[in-house]
Design a protein around this motif. Structure first.
Motif, mmCIF file in Angstrom:
data_model
loop_
_atom_site.group_PDB
_atom_site.id
_atom_site.type_symbol
_atom_site.label_atom_id
_atom_site.label_comp_id
_atom_site.label_asym_id
_atom_site.label_seq_id
_atom_site.Cartn_x
_atom_site.Cartn_y
_atom_site.Cartn_z
ATOM 1 N N GLU A 56 -0.242 3.074 3.534
ATOM 2 C CA GLU A 56 -0.408 4.437 4.025
ATOM 3 C C GLU A 56 0.440 5.426 3.238
ATOM 4 N N LEU A 57 1.646 4.997 2.897
ATOM 5 C CA LEU A 57 2.551 5.898 2.176
ATOM 6 C C LEU A 57 2.136 6.078 0.710
ATOM 7 N N TYR A 58 1.714 4.967 0.108
ATOM 8 C CA TYR A 58 1.371 5.009 -1.323
ATOM 9 C C TYR A 58 -0.014 4.403 -1.541
ATOM 10 N N PRO A 59 -1.057 5.182 -1.282
ATOM 11 C CA PRO A 59 -2.406 4.616 -1.371
ATOM 12 C C PRO A 59 -2.751 4.140 -2.780
ATOM 13 N N ASP A 60 -2.019 4.621 -3.773
ATOM 14 C CA ASP A 60 -2.404 4.277 -5.139
ATOM 15 C C ASP A 60 -1.638 3.088 -5.710
ATOM 16 N N LEU A 61 -1.125 2.249 -4.852
ATOM 17 C CA LEU A 61 -0.360 1.096 -5.344
ATOM 18 C C LEU A 61 -1.204 0.185 -6.213
ATOM 19 N N LEU A 62 -0.553 -0.482 -7.136
ATOM 20 C CA LEU A 62 -1.237 -1.459 -7.984
ATOM 21 C C LEU A 62 -1.943 -2.513 -7.129
ATOM 22 N N ILE A 63 -3.145 -2.845 -7.491
ATOM 23 C CA ILE A 63 -3.892 -3.856 -6.728
ATOM 24 C C ILE A 63 -3.171 -5.207 -6.779
ATOM 25 N N GLU A 64 -2.521 -5.517 -7.938
ATOM 26 C CA GLU A 64 -1.782 -6.780 -8.059
ATOM 27 C C GLU A 64 -0.641 -6.832 -7.042
ATOM 28 N N PHE A 65 -0.012 -5.666 -6.844
ATOM 29 C CA PHE A 65 1.079 -5.621 -5.880
ATOM 30 C C PHE A 65 0.570 -5.877 -4.457
ATOM 31 N N LYS A 66 -0.561 -5.278 -4.129
ATOM 32 C CA LYS A 66 -1.158 -5.495 -2.804
ATOM 33 C C LYS A 66 -1.478 -6.972 -2.585
ATOM 34 N N HIS A 67 -2.064 -7.589 -3.629
ATOM 35 C CA HIS A 67 -2.371 -9.020 -3.516
ATOM 36 C C HIS A 67 -1.096 -9.823 -3.284
ATOM 37 N N SER A 68 -0.068 -9.450 -4.008
ATOM 38 C CA SER A 68 1.183 -10.215 -3.884
ATOM 39 C C SER A 68 1.734 -10.125 -2.457
ATOM 40 N N MET A 69 1.566 -8.946 -1.848
ATOM 41 C CA MET A 69 2.045 -8.783 -0.479
ATOM 42 C C MET A 69 1.253 -9.676 0.480
ATOM 43 N N ASN A 70 -0.037 -9.780 0.260
ATOM 44 C CA ASN A 70 -0.849 -10.665 1.114
ATOM 45 C C ASN A 70 -0.438 -12.125 0.937
ATOM 46 N N PHE A 71 -0.068 -12.428 -0.305
ATOM 47 C CA PHE A 71 0.401 -13.783 -0.604
ATOM 48 C C PHE A 71 1.688 -14.073 0.185
ATOM 49 N N LEU A 72 2.562 -13.092 0.178
ATOM 50 C CA LEU A 72 3.821 -13.226 0.928
ATOM 51 C C LEU A 72 3.544 -13.433 2.421
ATOM 52 N N LEU A 73 2.573 -12.674 2.908
ATOM 53 C CA LEU A 73 2.183 -12.784 4.318
ATOM 54 C C LEU A 73 1.814 -14.227 4.675
#
Lengths: 110, 336
Positions: free
Chosen positions: B57-74
């Motif tokens: 929500e804060l940074y909608p333009d985050l790198l897609i790789e970063f988003k994936h990594s967060m899901n991995f952490l989850l």
């Protein structure tokens, strides 16, 4: 509080050398070694207590357990070289009269 | 659900503030909000999820790789969540067991309750302190129809709950003996048979049983492998061991016990104890029987009950005192 238990077979006999303190924490290790050995039919087990400087009632319980097992299995347990402090527990409890025990050797062979 | 929503927006705010200024205050806020999460059993993966949402929500333009990594952490957090739930469950279980033991300890107290007999000829003091929640020591007083006083002191080896359960067996066996059998040696012989039949092979019981006859002032006693007591002679002011031979209960079904007798005179004191008294430790050091006797000697001039309490207090105040075993002390003073 540490304990070390070494088992070796000599001729027909099994000799268990115990060293350290036998208390509520270490007694289970002694039990684990000693009970299967005395539960073998006609076994001759000698437990050397030369390096045991303390034993509490839990330790005594293990030896009573072993003694009872010898009666069932027609085996024999002998405890040798008991230090004074440990020997006293056997005399107070009257076990010195039913079990085969020898206090510490003084000045040579007994 | 509402609180979660509030927490979520609070988390987002704190995160934003930290990313922008790395200030201490938002870190403190994070610590506080974590406490609420723990309190409400919020699992680690839910927090990671919260983090992902806030970040998106804060940074909608985050790198897609970063988003994936967060899901991995989850995903990796899920097992932690399960372990945490199990920990919670065990904590609840533990507190349940604790409360059951405390109920059992109360039942035991009621069962083993004994009244100290009040007679002119004998003044009796007693203290019994368990090392853990349940006491493996036992003491009991019986006042016979003939006026004699029976005193039993016993120690079940094996500690804790099994020992305490065994104690109840002793108590019931004793209650069932007819009074004419209440002689020290026959009590031990009968108890020995009961114990031998019923205990685990590594468990045993030591017991000292004494019977005081107020008319003659004689004490009759037998011991089943119990720690010897002390006799204090009022004239010589000296202590001696009360020696009595006998095998601990539960070894041989046909053990017999020798009965001894002792003439008590005015002012003589008999001390009965369990090895919790002579075997306790101050720090790494053992307290020897001699030292225990030295302590007893300091308080022996007091009335028996007071002496018993002061002796225990003395032990308790020793440096690094640690009560490893149940502690029971009985003091009998011949009054007339």
């Amino acid at each position: 509080m540490e304990i070390s238990i070494n088992v070796k077979e000599e001729n027909e006999k099994v000799v268990i050398n115990v060293s350290g303190e036998i208390d509520v924490f270490t007694a289970p290790q002694l039990k684990e070694k000693i009970i299967p050995l005395v539960s073998a039919e006609n076994a001759e087990v000698i437990v050397d207590f030369k390096d045991v400087n303390y034993m509490d009632s839990t330790g005594l319980g293990v030896l009573i357990n072993a003694y009872k097992a010898t009666k069932v299995n027609n085996s024999h347990i002998k405890i040798i070289n008991l230090q004074d402090r440990v020997y006293r527990i056997f005399t107070i409890t009257g076990l010195d009269e039913v079990m085969d025990i020898n206090p510490v050797m003084r000045g040579g062979i007994k | 659900m509402d609180t979660t929503k509030i927490d979520a927006s609070k988390y987002k705010m704190l995160l934003k503030s930290y990313i922008e200024s790395q200030n201490e205050q938002s870190l403190y806020g994070a610590e506080q909000i974590t406490k609420t999460f723990i309190k409400n059993n919020i699992l680690p993966e839910e927090i990671v999820n919260l983090h992902i949402q806030a970040l998106t929500e804060l940074y909608p333009d985050l790198l897609i790789e970063f988003k994936h990594s967060m899901n991995f952490l989850l995903e990796t957090m899920i097992s932690y969540g399960l372990a945490h739930q199990e920990y919670q469950y065990l904590r609840e279980k533990q507190s349940q067991i604790k409360s059951e033991i405390s109920v059992a300890a109360n039942v035991q107290d009621t069962l083993l309750k004994t009244t100290v007999p009040q007679i002119d000829e004998l003044d009796i003091g007693v203290i019994s302190v368990p090392a853990h929640q349940m006491n493996g020591d036992y003491h009991h007083f019986i006042q016979g129809k003939d006026g004699s006083i029976g005193i039993a002191i016993a120690d079940v080896i094996g500690k804790g709950i099994p020992a305490a359960l065994c104690m109840s067996m002793i108590k019931y066996a004793m209650d069932s003996f007819p009074e004419q059998l209440m002689r020290p040696n026959s009590i031990l012989e009968n108890l020995n048979r009961v114990v031998e039949r019923n205990v685990d092979p590594s468990m045993f019981i030591t017991m000292f049983y004494a019977q005081f006859d107020p008319d003659s002032g004689k004490l009759f006693y037998s011991s089943a492998g119990h720690e010897p007591g002390f006799l204090y002679n009022a004239v010589t002011k000296e202590f001696q061991d009360i020696e009595a031979r006998g095998l601990v209960l539960g070894i041989n079904s046909d053990s017999t016990y020798k009965q001894y007798e002792l003439q008590l005179n005015k002012g003589d004191i008999v001390i009965m104890l369990t090895d919790g008294v002579t075997e306790c430790r101050g720090g790494k050091k053992f307290i020897e029987r001699e030292e225990a006797l030295d302590i007893i000697r300091q308080y022996i001039h007091l009335p028996p009950q007071e002496a018993a309490e002061m002796i225990y207090k003395h032990f308790e105040n020793l440096q690094d005192f640690n009560l490893k075993d149940d502690f029971t002390l009985i003091i009998l003073e011949k009054k007339v």
